[in-house]
Design a protein around this motif. Structure first.
Motif, mmCIF file in Angstrom:
data_model
loop_
_atom_site.group_PDB
_atom_site.id
_atom_site.type_symbol
_atom_site.label_atom_id
_atom_site.label_comp_id
_atom_site.label_asym_id
_atom_site.label_seq_id
_atom_site.Cartn_x
_atom_site.Cartn_y
_atom_site.Cartn_z
ATOM 1 N N SER A 1 17.128 6.171 27.754
ATOM 2 C CA SER A 1 15.741 5.702 27.730
ATOM 3 C C SER A 1 14.780 6.787 27.254
ATOM 4 O O SER A 1 13.677 6.483 26.782
ATOM 5 C CB SER A 1 15.322 5.224 29.121
ATOM 6 O OG SER A 1 16.110 4.135 29.545
ATOM 7 N N THR A 2 15.194 8.047 27.364
ATOM 8 C CA THR A 2 14.378 9.154 26.848
ATOM 9 C C THR A 2 14.073 8.964 25.373
ATOM 10 O O THR A 2 12.972 9.265 24.905
ATOM 11 C CB THR A 2 15.123 10.483 27.038
ATOM 12 O OG1 THR A 2 15.362 10.695 28.420
ATOM 13 C CG2 THR A 2 14.336 11.650 26.469
ATOM 14 N N ILE A 3 15.056 8.469 24.645
ATOM 15 C CA ILE A 3 14.886 8.288 23.199
ATOM 16 C C ILE A 3 13.822 7.233 22.923
ATOM 17 O O ILE A 3 12.949 7.414 22.058
ATOM 18 C CB ILE A 3 16.236 7.914 22.561
ATOM 19 C CG1 ILE A 3 17.280 8.996 22.884
ATOM 20 C CG2 ILE A 3 16.084 7.749 21.055
ATOM 21 C CD1 ILE A 3 18.682 8.656 22.443
ATOM 22 N N ALA A 4 13.888 6.113 23.666
ATOM 23 C CA ALA A 4 12.893 5.060 23.484
ATOM 24 C C ALA A 4 11.497 5.547 23.844
ATOM 25 O O ALA A 4 10.508 5.201 23.182
ATOM 26 C CB ALA A 4 13.276 3.846 24.321
ATOM 27 N N LEU A 5 11.401 6.364 24.899
ATOM 28 C CA LEU A 5 10.097 6.912 25.292
ATOM 29 C C LEU A 5 9.534 7.826 24.213
ATOM 30 O O LEU A 5 8.332 7.813 23.940
ATOM 31 C CB LEU A 5 10.236 7.665 26.617
ATOM 32 C CG LEU A 5 10.488 6.817 27.862
ATOM 33 C CD1 LEU A 5 10.800 7.700 29.059
ATOM 34 C CD2 LEU A 5 9.293 5.925 28.168
ATOM 35 N N ALA A 6 10.410 8.626 23.605
ATOM 36 C CA ALA A 6 9.955 9.515 22.528
ATOM 37 C C ALA A 6 9.489 8.703 21.323
ATOM 38 O O ALA A 6 8.499 9.057 20.659
ATOM 39 C CB ALA A 6 11.080 10.470 22.132
ATOM 40 N N LYS A 7 10.186 7.602 21.060
ATOM 41 C CA LYS A 7 9.750 6.733 19.970
ATOM 42 C C LYS A 7 8.379 6.144 20.254
ATOM 43 O O LYS A 7 7.544 6.008 19.356
ATOM 44 C CB LYS A 7 10.762 5.594 19.768
ATOM 45 C CG LYS A 7 12.067 5.993 19.090
ATOM 46 C CD LYS A 7 12.937 4.752 18.933
ATOM 47 C CE LYS A 7 14.231 5.054 18.215
ATOM 48 N NZ LYS A 7 15.081 3.832 18.081
ATOM 49 N N ARG A 8 8.152 5.799 21.522
ATOM 50 C CA ARG A 8 6.895 5.144 21.900
ATOM 51 C C ARG A 8 5.692 6.006 21.546
ATOM 52 O O ARG A 8 4.642 5.480 21.126
ATOM 53 C CB ARG A 8 6.896 4.854 23.393
ATOM 54 C CG ARG A 8 5.610 4.216 23.891
ATOM 55 C CD ARG A 8 5.541 4.198 25.405
ATOM 56 N NE ARG A 8 6.652 3.498 25.999
ATOM 57 C CZ ARG A 8 6.890 3.448 27.310
ATOM 58 N NH1 ARG A 8 6.093 4.100 28.149
ATOM 59 N NH2 ARG A 8 7.914 2.772 27.784
ATOM 60 N N LEU B 1 6.238 -7.038 27.161
ATOM 61 C CA LEU B 1 5.528 -6.222 28.139
ATOM 62 C C LEU B 1 4.872 -5.026 27.451
ATOM 63 O O LEU B 1 5.403 -4.473 26.480
ATOM 64 C CB LEU B 1 6.497 -5.708 29.211
ATOM 65 C CG LEU B 1 7.290 -6.764 29.985
ATOM 66 C CD1 LEU B 1 8.239 -6.075 30.960
ATOM 67 C CD2 LEU B 1 6.354 -7.707 30.718
ATOM 68 N N ALA B 2 3.728 -4.637 27.972
ATOM 69 C CA ALA B 2 3.075 -3.432 27.445
ATOM 70 C C ALA B 2 3.920 -2.201 27.729
ATOM 71 O O ALA B 2 3.965 -1.253 26.935
ATOM 72 C CB ALA B 2 1.689 -3.274 28.062
ATOM 73 N N GLU B 3 4.614 -2.216 28.871
ATOM 74 C CA GLU B 3 5.455 -1.082 29.260
ATOM 75 C C GLU B 3 6.594 -1.600 30.129
ATOM 76 O O GLU B 3 6.371 -2.355 31.070
ATOM 77 C CB GLU B 3 4.627 -0.054 30.020
ATOM 78 C CG GLU B 3 5.375 1.230 30.340
ATOM 79 C CD GLU B 3 4.471 2.283 30.950
ATOM 80 O OE1 GLU B 3 4.997 3.288 31.461
ATOM 81 O OE2 GLU B 3 3.247 2.097 30.923
ATOM 82 N N MET B 4 7.806 -1.205 29.794
ATOM 83 C CA MET B 4 8.978 -1.624 30.565
ATOM 84 C C MET B 4 9.043 -0.828 31.870
ATOM 85 O O MET B 4 8.934 0.402 31.856
ATOM 86 C CB MET B 4 10.259 -1.395 29.762
ATOM 87 C CG MET B 4 11.521 -1.915 30.434
ATOM 88 S SD MET B 4 11.591 -3.715 30.562
ATOM 89 C CE MET B 4 11.858 -4.170 28.833
ATOM 90 N N PRO B 5 9.204 -1.490 33.021
ATOM 91 C CA PRO B 5 9.355 -0.737 34.277
ATOM 92 C C PRO B 5 10.598 0.142 34.241
ATOM 93 O O PRO B 5 11.682 -0.324 33.857
ATOM 94 C CB PRO B 5 9.492 -1.850 35.334
ATOM 95 C CG PRO B 5 8.955 -3.078 34.695
ATOM 96 C CD PRO B 5 9.239 -2.946 33.232
ATOM 97 N N LEU B 6 10.446 1.401 34.617
ATOM 98 C CA LEU B 6 11.560 2.343 34.629
ATOM 99 C C LEU B 6 11.705 2.945 36.018
ATOM 100 O O LEU B 6 10.732 3.105 36.745
ATOM 101 C CB LEU B 6 11.347 3.464 33.606
ATOM 102 C CG LEU B 6 11.200 3.052 32.143
ATOM 103 C CD1 LEU B 6 10.939 4.284 31.285
ATOM 104 C CD2 LEU B 6 12.441 2.322 31.643
ATOM 105 N N SER B 7 12.945 3.284 36.369
ATOM 106 C CA SER B 7 13.207 3.958 37.634
ATOM 107 C C SER B 7 12.863 5.433 37.514
ATOM 108 O O SER B 7 12.525 5.923 36.424
ATOM 109 C CB SER B 7 14.679 3.798 38.024
ATOM 110 O OG SER B 7 15.496 4.552 37.142
ATOM 111 N N ALA B 8 12.984 6.174 38.618
ATOM 112 C CA ALA B 8 12.704 7.614 38.598
ATOM 113 C C ALA B 8 13.650 8.354 37.671
ATOM 114 O O ALA B 8 13.331 9.435 37.176
ATOM 115 C CB ALA B 8 12.811 8.179 40.011
ATOM 116 N N ASN B 9 14.818 7.768 37.418
ATOM 117 C CA ASN B 9 15.795 8.404 36.546
ATOM 118 C C ASN B 9 15.679 7.943 35.095
ATOM 119 O O ASN B 9 16.516 8.275 34.263
ATOM 120 C CB ASN B 9 17.216 8.117 37.040
ATOM 121 C CG ASN B 9 17.489 8.769 38.372
ATOM 122 O OD1 ASN B 9 16.965 9.835 38.645
ATOM 123 N ND2 ASN B 9 18.307 8.141 39.207
ATOM 124 N N GLY B 10 14.644 7.143 34.807
ATOM 125 C CA GLY B 10 14.412 6.737 33.432
ATOM 126 C C GLY B 10 15.158 5.501 32.986
ATOM 127 O O GLY B 10 15.123 5.147 31.807
#
Length: 536
Positions: free
Chosen positions: A263-270, A498-507
């Motif tokens: 999910s880090t990769i998707a966040l960086a893309k965002r 969704l504007a933002e996908m819910p993520l857990s503390a571990n991403g």
């Protein structure tokens, strides 16, 4: 041989005393300084409990105090038990009640969670960062509270306490099917086997700079800490304030080694931070914890052109990871799902796909993935029946039943097909939600996609709802693509953007949060009816 997790830190404090060991909170600590801190904490802990029987709760995470607490616990021969900073009071109390710790170490954020009820449940000794915090908490009654910055510097043993391979290294709590958390007990021998694999396979050295973006409650942090300090490398803790700017942190710190969730990769893309060639310093990138989509793997590889990228797999019960698959061009994918294959098990580890009777199934046939070898956990804390059920003897050997649906192909490569417990029924049809999600990701052009069976009544669902984020496509366009690929009963209706996908503390994508949102919506819809019925 000493299997103590702090032994490599001690060895490197002798070999490279002035070398950078830790960058945290904007401060730098050499191997000599970090070892001295661990030794001081160990001395305080050992006055409370004999070596080998020590359990220390760590209410903290990416901070000097939390990492020093981990090392001090290990130096004393004990097991550390991390507790999430996002845990509610009831969960903290439940874990403390199960662990029966001899001490608790809190960083600044953790100290704020020491409510009256939590302090009443704390062990006799609590260590906090500074004298001011200690004075404040100590004045309110409860356990002895001491400041870590005022501990006697040389009262601990000169070298880490001797520990064998069967010693307890850490206990990680995961969600349990009963609603109560379950503690996975991992041994020092298991961690040693994993770290030895990483040293042989990845070849880290004193010149490497390892990023720590992971919470202590997630076992990828075990890799980041203990591989770095075994190699004589430096560990660089990602500040919480820079979580969305991880690629900039990698650039600024000259990071060479990262282990994180996909999910880090998707966040960086965002945030438009994953540009080709933007992370030239990276030498090794590992991803685990969830499936690595092909598009994400290739995007990261393009952004880190000098980097070897790997997809790793392994439940908490097998100590960080036990399978590895390098990302090559073209990538080795699991058919239909467009995710990285699991690859082969590590040397010394074993895997097989079994049926419901725990018999090995032929290549090409799906079944539950069973894992064996020196990295398999001891079991679940104080849960002998659950341990016996999930760690059975098969053919005279102890295995762990992962709950993952898998298949081994004719070339011996393992593939992840979903969860054995995530199969749903929709109007009598059996559906694997992971298959729906694979097509949803591809159709929407995003890694942020989830499918939820909803609503569920008596074990069967009326349908499937799809959720996507970070896509420019309209739901109707996504659904049209899915209609061309899937039977009608597998197509999510509706699909929500969704504007933002819910993520857990571990991403990871937080499916529990999605379901909670749906439940709240249903409760709101039924509330007027309930009021009307009451009034009538």
């Amino acid at each position: 041989m000493n299997y103590n997790l702090a032994q490599p830190l001690h060895d490197n404090s002798v070999a490279y005393p002035g070398h950078l060991a830790l960058w945290a909170d904007g401060l730098e600590f050499s191997y000599q300084e970090l070892a001295a801190r661990a030794r001081a904490i160990a001395g305080t802990l050992l006055r409370r409990s004999p070596a080998g029987a020590l359990r220390v709760a760590i209410l903290g995470s990416r901070s000097l105090e939390a990492l020093g607490g981990v090392l001090g616990t290990a130096w004393a021969g004990g097991a550390y038990v991390p507790i999430s900073l996002s845990a509610p009071e009831e969960r903290i109390l439940a874990i403390l009640g199960m662990v029966k710790a001899h001490a608790l170490i809190a960083d600044h954020k953790g100290a704020q969670l020491l409510t009256e009820r939590v302090r009443a449940a704390c062990p006799p000794l609590v260590l906090v960062p500074d004298a001011g915090t200690a004075a404040h908490l100590g004045a309110e009654g409860g356990p002895q509270v001491s400041a870590m910055d005022a501990l006697p510097p040389a009262e601990g043993p000169d070298t880490p306490v001797e520990v064998g391979p069967a010693g307890h290294a850490y206990i990680l709590f995961t969600s349990g099917t009963t609603g109560a958390p379950k503690g996975v007990v991992n041994s020092t021998g298991a961690v040693h086997h994993y770290v030895s694999w990483a040293m042989d396979y990845l070849r880290p050295g004193p010149e490497d700079r390892v990023i720590e973006p992971i919470e202590l409650t997630f076992d990828l942090s075990v890799h980041n800490m203990f591989v770095a300090w075994r190699a004589g490398a430096s560990l660089h803790v990602l500040p919480y304030s820079k979580a969305l700017g991880i690629t900039k942190f990698i650039q600024d710190q000259g990071i060479t080694h990262i282990f994180n969730v996909p999910s880090t990769i998707a966040l960086a893309k965002r945030v438009n931070a994953l540009r080709p060639g933007s992370m030239p310093s990276l030498r090794v990138s590992l991803f685990a914890g969830e499936a690595l989509p092909e598009s994400s793997a290739l995007a990261w590889k393009a952004a880190a052109p000098n980097c070897a990228v790997y997809s790793l797999y392994g439940p908490t019960e097998t100590t960080v990871a036990c399978h590895a698959q390098p990302v090559e061009i073209p990538p080795l994918l699991t058919p239909v799902r467009n995710i990285m294959a699991l690859g082969h098990p590590f040397p010394g580890m074993d895997a097989m796909v079994v049926d419901g009777d725990l018999r090995r199934v032929p290549a090409g046939h799906p079944g539950e993935l069973a894992l064996a070898g020196p990295q398999v956990a001891e079991g679940y804390l104080d849960a002998p029946e659950l341990t016996a059920a999930r760690f059975p003897m098969i053919g005279g050997r102890r295995w762990y039943l992962s709950g993952d649906l898998a298949m081994q192909d004719e070339n011996g490569i393992f593939h992840h097909l979903g969860r054995t417990d995530n199969q749903v029924k929709v109007r009598g049809f059996r559906i694997e939600l992971e298959e729906v999600e694979a097509h949803l990701r591809d159709a929407a052009g995003t890694a942020m996609a989830a499918a939820v069976a909803w609503p569920v009544e008596n074990g069967s669902a009326d349908g499937i709802i799809g959720f996507v984020a970070e896509t420019d496509l309209e739901p109707a366009a996504i659904r049209e693509v899915l209609r061309r690929r899937l039977p009608a009963y597998m197509v999510p209706t509706p699909i929500r953007c969704l504007a933002e996908m819910p993520l857990s503390a571990n991403g990871k994508i937080n499916r529990k949060a999605i379901i909670a949102m749906l439940e709240a919506e249903r409760a709101e819809q039924t509330q007027p009816q309930a009021i009307s019925a009451t009034a009538g």
